[in-house]
Design a protein around this motif. Structure first.
Motif, PDB file in Angstrom:
ATOM      1  N   ILE A   1     -90.569 -91.427-101.109  1.00 11.95           N
ATOM      2  CA  ILE A   1     -90.490 -91.762 -99.529  1.00 11.95           C
ATOM      3  C   ILE A   1     -89.899 -90.726 -98.904  1.00 11.95           C
ATOM      4  CG2 ILE A   1     -88.071 -92.826-100.026  1.00 11.95           C
ATOM      5  CD1 ILE A   1     -88.823 -95.335 -97.938  1.00 11.95           C
ATOM      6  N   ARG A   2     -88.989 -89.827 -99.542  1.00 15.96           N
ATOM      7  CA  ARG A   2     -88.654 -88.524 -98.937  1.00 15.96           C
ATOM      8  C   ARG A   2     -88.107 -88.634 -97.671  1.00 15.96           C
ATOM      9  NH1 ARG A   2     -93.758 -87.796-100.654  1.00 15.96           N
ATOM     10  NH2 ARG A   2     -94.669 -87.509 -98.621  1.00 15.96           N
ATOM     11  N   PRO A   3     -86.983 -89.282 -97.613  1.00 19.21           N
ATOM     12  CA  PRO A   3     -86.106 -89.613 -96.338  1.00 19.21           C
ATOM     13  C   PRO A   3     -85.652 -88.355 -95.570  1.00 19.21           C
ATOM     14  CG  PRO A   3     -84.753 -90.425 -98.180  1.00 19.21           C
ATOM     15  CD  PRO A   3     -86.103 -89.877 -98.711  1.00 19.21           C
ATOM     16  N   VAL A   4     -85.176 -87.237 -96.412  1.00 20.18           N
ATOM     17  CA  VAL A   4     -84.403 -86.107 -95.692  1.00 20.18           C
ATOM     18  C   VAL A   4     -85.601 -85.685 -94.658  1.00 20.18           C
ATOM     19  CG1 VAL A   4     -83.361 -83.934 -96.404  1.00 20.18           C
ATOM     20  CG2 VAL A   4     -83.033 -85.931 -97.710  1.00 20.18           C
ATOM     21  N   GLY A   5     -86.729 -85.056 -95.066  1.00 20.24           N
ATOM     22  CA  GLY A   5     -87.581 -84.548 -94.097  1.00 20.24           C
ATOM     23  C   GLY A   5     -87.567 -85.408 -92.967  1.00 20.24           C
ATOM     24  N   LYS A   6     -87.974 -86.758 -92.939  1.00 16.89           N
ATOM     25  CA  LYS A   6     -88.172 -87.542 -91.716  1.00 16.89           C
ATOM     26  C   LYS A   6     -87.058 -87.539 -91.151  1.00 16.89           C
ATOM     27  CE  LYS A   6     -91.385 -90.708 -94.317  1.00 16.89           C
ATOM     28  NZ  LYS A   6     -91.664 -90.235 -95.644  1.00 16.89           N
ATOM     29  N   PHE A   7     -85.849 -87.950 -91.555  1.00 15.91           N
ATOM     30  CA  PHE A   7     -84.621 -87.900 -90.724  1.00 15.91           C
ATOM     31  C   PHE A   7     -84.146 -86.639 -90.124  1.00 15.91           C
ATOM     32  CE2 PHE A   7     -79.862 -86.877 -90.714  1.00 15.91           C
ATOM     33  CZ  PHE A   7     -79.554 -87.865 -90.060  1.00 15.91           C
ATOM     34  N   LEU A   8     -84.617 -85.272 -90.914  1.00 19.37           N
ATOM     35  CA  LEU A   8     -84.229 -84.135 -90.163  1.00 19.37           C
ATOM     36  C   LEU A   8     -85.401 -83.750 -88.786  1.00 19.37           C
ATOM     37  CD1 LEU A   8     -83.215 -81.642 -93.106  1.00 19.37           C
ATOM     38  CD2 LEU A   8     -82.116 -82.698 -91.600  1.00 19.37           C
ATOM     39  N   SER A   9     -86.578 -84.283 -89.436  1.00 20.67           N
ATOM     40  CA  SER A   9     -87.354 -83.918 -88.148  1.00 20.67           C
ATOM     41  C   SER A   9     -87.097 -84.660 -86.865  1.00 20.67           C
ATOM     42  CB  SER A   9     -88.831 -84.319 -88.622  1.00 20.67           C
ATOM     43  OG  SER A   9     -89.031 -85.453 -88.806  1.00 20.67           O
ATOM     44  N   VAL A  10     -86.909 -85.970 -87.092  1.00 16.22           N
ATOM     45  CA  VAL A  10     -86.466 -86.841 -85.963  1.00 16.22           C
ATOM     46  C   VAL A  10     -85.088 -86.216 -85.131  1.00 16.22           C
ATOM     47  CG1 VAL A  10     -85.907 -88.864 -85.176  1.00 16.22           C
ATOM     48  CG2 VAL A  10     -87.704 -88.776 -86.662  1.00 16.22           C
ATOM     49  N   LYS A  11     -84.194 -85.732 -85.982  1.00 19.29           N
ATOM     50  CA  LYS A  11     -82.810 -85.464 -85.291  1.00 19.29           C
ATOM     51  C   LYS A  11     -82.976 -84.058 -84.730  1.00 19.29           C
ATOM     52  CE  LYS A  11     -79.987 -88.622 -86.018  1.00 19.29           C
ATOM     53  NZ  LYS A  11     -79.122 -88.975 -85.034  1.00 19.29           N
ATOM     54  N   ALA A  12     -83.854 -83.238 -85.440  1.00 15.11           N
ATOM     55  CA  ALA A  12     -84.325 -81.998 -84.905  1.00 15.11           C
ATOM     56  C   ALA A  12     -84.728 -82.002 -83.628  1.00 15.11           C
ATOM     57  CB  ALA A  12     -85.010 -81.123 -85.711  1.00 15.11           C
ATOM     58  N   LEU A  13     -85.846 -82.836 -83.340  1.00 13.16           N
ATOM     59  CA  LEU A  13     -86.416 -82.982 -82.011  1.00 13.16           C
ATOM     60  C   LEU A  13     -85.475 -83.634 -81.094  1.00 13.16           C
ATOM     61  CD1 LEU A  13     -89.241 -83.080 -80.781  1.00 13.16           C
ATOM     62  CD2 LEU A  13     -89.496 -85.458 -81.467  1.00 13.16           C
ATOM     63  N   VAL A  14     -84.622 -84.712 -81.424  1.00 14.80           N
ATOM     64  CA  VAL A  14     -83.760 -85.194 -80.298  1.00 14.80           C
ATOM     65  C   VAL A  14     -82.624 -84.222 -79.956  1.00 14.80           C
ATOM     66  CG1 VAL A  14     -81.931 -86.875 -80.027  1.00 14.80           C
ATOM     67  CG2 VAL A  14     -84.148 -87.648 -81.154  1.00 14.80           C
ATOM     68  N   ILE A  59     -90.970 -80.033 -72.911  1.00 11.34           N
ATOM     69  CA  ILE A  59     -91.092 -81.233 -73.613  1.00 11.34           C
ATOM     70  C   ILE A  59     -92.691 -81.539 -74.312  1.00 11.34           C
ATOM     71  CG2 ILE A  59     -90.808 -83.735 -73.898  1.00 11.34           C
ATOM     72  CD1 ILE A  59     -88.167 -83.395 -72.497  1.00 11.34           C
ATOM     73  N   CYS A  60     -93.156 -81.296 -73.107  1.00  8.72           N
ATOM     74  CA  CYS A  60     -94.901 -81.534 -73.659  1.00  8.72           C
ATOM     75  C   CYS A  60     -95.255 -80.609 -74.617  1.00  8.72           C
ATOM     76  CB  CYS A  60     -95.657 -81.214 -72.345  1.00  8.72           C
ATOM     77  SG  CYS A  60     -95.766 -82.465 -71.194  1.00  8.72           S
ATOM     78  N   ILE A  61     -94.780 -79.275 -74.444  1.00 10.08           N
ATOM     79  CA  ILE A  61     -95.217 -78.019 -75.731  1.00 10.08           C
ATOM     80  C   ILE A  61     -94.423 -78.811 -76.907  1.00 10.08           C
ATOM     81  CG2 ILE A  61     -94.987 -75.873 -76.347  1.00 10.08           C
ATOM     82  CD1 ILE A  61     -96.914 -76.511 -73.995  1.00 10.08           C
ATOM     83  N   GLU A  62     -93.270 -79.002 -77.038  1.00  7.94           N
ATOM     84  CA  GLU A  62     -92.582 -79.533 -78.189  1.00  7.94           C
ATOM     85  C   GLU A  62     -93.126 -80.719 -78.560  1.00  7.94           C
ATOM     86  OE1 GLU A  62     -88.418 -80.326 -76.609  1.00  7.94           O
ATOM     87  OE2 GLU A  62     -88.353 -78.007 -76.000  1.00  7.94           O
ATOM     88  N   MET A  63     -93.601 -81.820 -78.001  1.00  2.24           N
ATOM     89  CA  MET A  63     -94.325 -82.923 -78.518  1.00  2.24           C
ATOM     90  C   MET A  63     -95.449 -82.529 -79.472  1.00  2.24           C
ATOM     91  SD  MET A  63     -92.187 -85.175 -78.177  1.00  2.24           S
ATOM     92  CE  MET A  63     -90.693 -84.395 -78.017  1.00  2.24           C
ATOM     93  N   PHE A  64     -96.102 -81.294 -78.817  1.00  2.00           N
ATOM     94  CA  PHE A  64     -97.392 -81.006 -79.516  1.00  2.00           C
ATOM     95  C   PHE A  64     -96.765 -80.464 -80.967  1.00  2.00           C
ATOM     96  CE2 PHE A  64    -100.279 -77.621 -80.656  1.00  2.00           C
ATOM     97  CZ  PHE A  64    -101.575 -78.465 -80.897  1.00  2.00           C
ATOM     98  N   VAL A  65     -95.909 -79.529 -80.885  1.00  2.00           N
ATOM     99  CA  VAL A  65     -95.423 -79.093 -82.285  1.00  2.00           C
ATOM    100  C   VAL A  65     -94.931 -80.256 -83.295  1.00  2.00           C
ATOM    101  CG1 VAL A  65     -93.604 -77.519 -83.387  1.00  2.00           C
ATOM    102  CG2 VAL A  65     -94.987 -76.773 -81.104  1.00  2.00           C
ATOM    103  N   ALA A  66     -93.931 -81.016 -82.584  1.00  2.00           N
ATOM    104  CA  ALA A  66     -93.528 -82.273 -83.241  1.00  2.00           C
ATOM    105  C   ALA A  66     -94.606 -83.231 -83.808  1.00  2.00           C
ATOM    106  CB  ALA A  66     -92.550 -83.331 -82.383  1.00  2.00           C
ATOM    107  N   ALA A  67     -95.736 -83.256 -83.086  1.00  2.00           N
ATOM    108  CA  ALA A  67     -96.990 -84.239 -83.701  1.00  2.00           C
ATOM    109  C   ALA A  67     -97.570 -83.469 -84.990  1.00  2.00           C
ATOM    110  CB  ALA A  67     -97.878 -84.241 -82.737  1.00  2.00           C
ATOM    111  N   ILE A  68     -97.450 -82.164 -85.093  1.00  2.00           N
ATOM    112  CA  ILE A  68     -98.169 -81.571 -86.090  1.00  2.00           C
ATOM    113  C   ILE A  68     -97.001 -81.398 -87.499  1.00  2.00           C
ATOM    114  CG2 ILE A  68     -98.433 -79.110 -87.010  1.00  2.00           C
ATOM    115  CD1 ILE A  68     -99.814 -78.500 -84.281  1.00  2.00           C
ATOM    116  N   HIS A  70     -94.982 -83.817 -87.673  1.00  2.00           N
ATOM    117  CA  HIS A  70     -94.877 -85.262 -88.079  1.00  2.00           C
ATOM    118  C   HIS A  70     -95.978 -85.602 -88.913  1.00  2.00           C
ATOM    119  CE1 HIS A  70     -91.497 -85.659 -85.664  1.00  2.00           C
ATOM    120  NE2 HIS A  70     -91.244 -87.190 -86.125  1.00  2.00           N
ATOM    121  N   THR A  71     -97.237 -84.927 -89.001  1.00  2.00           N
ATOM    122  CA  THR A  71     -98.261 -85.443 -89.789  1.00  2.00           C
ATOM    123  C   THR A  71     -98.101 -84.823 -91.233  1.00  2.00           C
ATOM    124  OG1 THR A  71     -99.385 -83.146 -89.425  1.00  2.00           O
ATOM    125  CG2 THR A  71    -100.203 -85.208 -88.190  1.00  2.00           C
TER     126      THR A  71
END
Length: 109
Positions: A1-14, A59-68, A70-71
């Protein structure tokens, strides 16, 4: 399930968007973000409107990077169920154990 990467990616974005908005607000209060006037349309943007527009654009630019990101952090293969293969054994249907092709071509369980 690898929760650390998921947690860090969302926290970093926020946290990154929050610190960015704080930095833009400080720059605006210091007068480092100027106001603009359009010469062709006669519109004028205050420094606050420019700061808000800058924040929205970043934020629009960051969401594009975040989408990549998150995949890779939230791969779709984590949510696939293994395919069950029906086998006939003595007239009874038995689910066989099958393996599905996982992330990056490896077999997952």
């Amino acid at each position: 399930i690898r929760p650390v990467g998921k947690f860090l990616s969302v926290k970093a974005l926020v946290f990154f968007t929050w610190w960015q908005s704080l930095g833009i607000a400080v720059l605006s209060m210091m007068g480092m973000i100027p106001h603009y006037t359009s010469f062709t349309e006669g519109k004028e943007w205050t420094s606050e409107a420019v700061a808000k527009g800058l924040q929205d654009w970043l934020i629009c630019i960051e969401m594009f990077v975040a989408a990549i990101v998150h995949t890779f952090v939230f791969p779709h293969t984590d949510y696939l169920e293994p395919l069950g293969i029906m086998k006939q054994r003595d007239g009874l249907a038995v689910h066989g154990t099958s393996r599905r092709l996982g992330r990056r071509g490896r077999y997952g369980h």
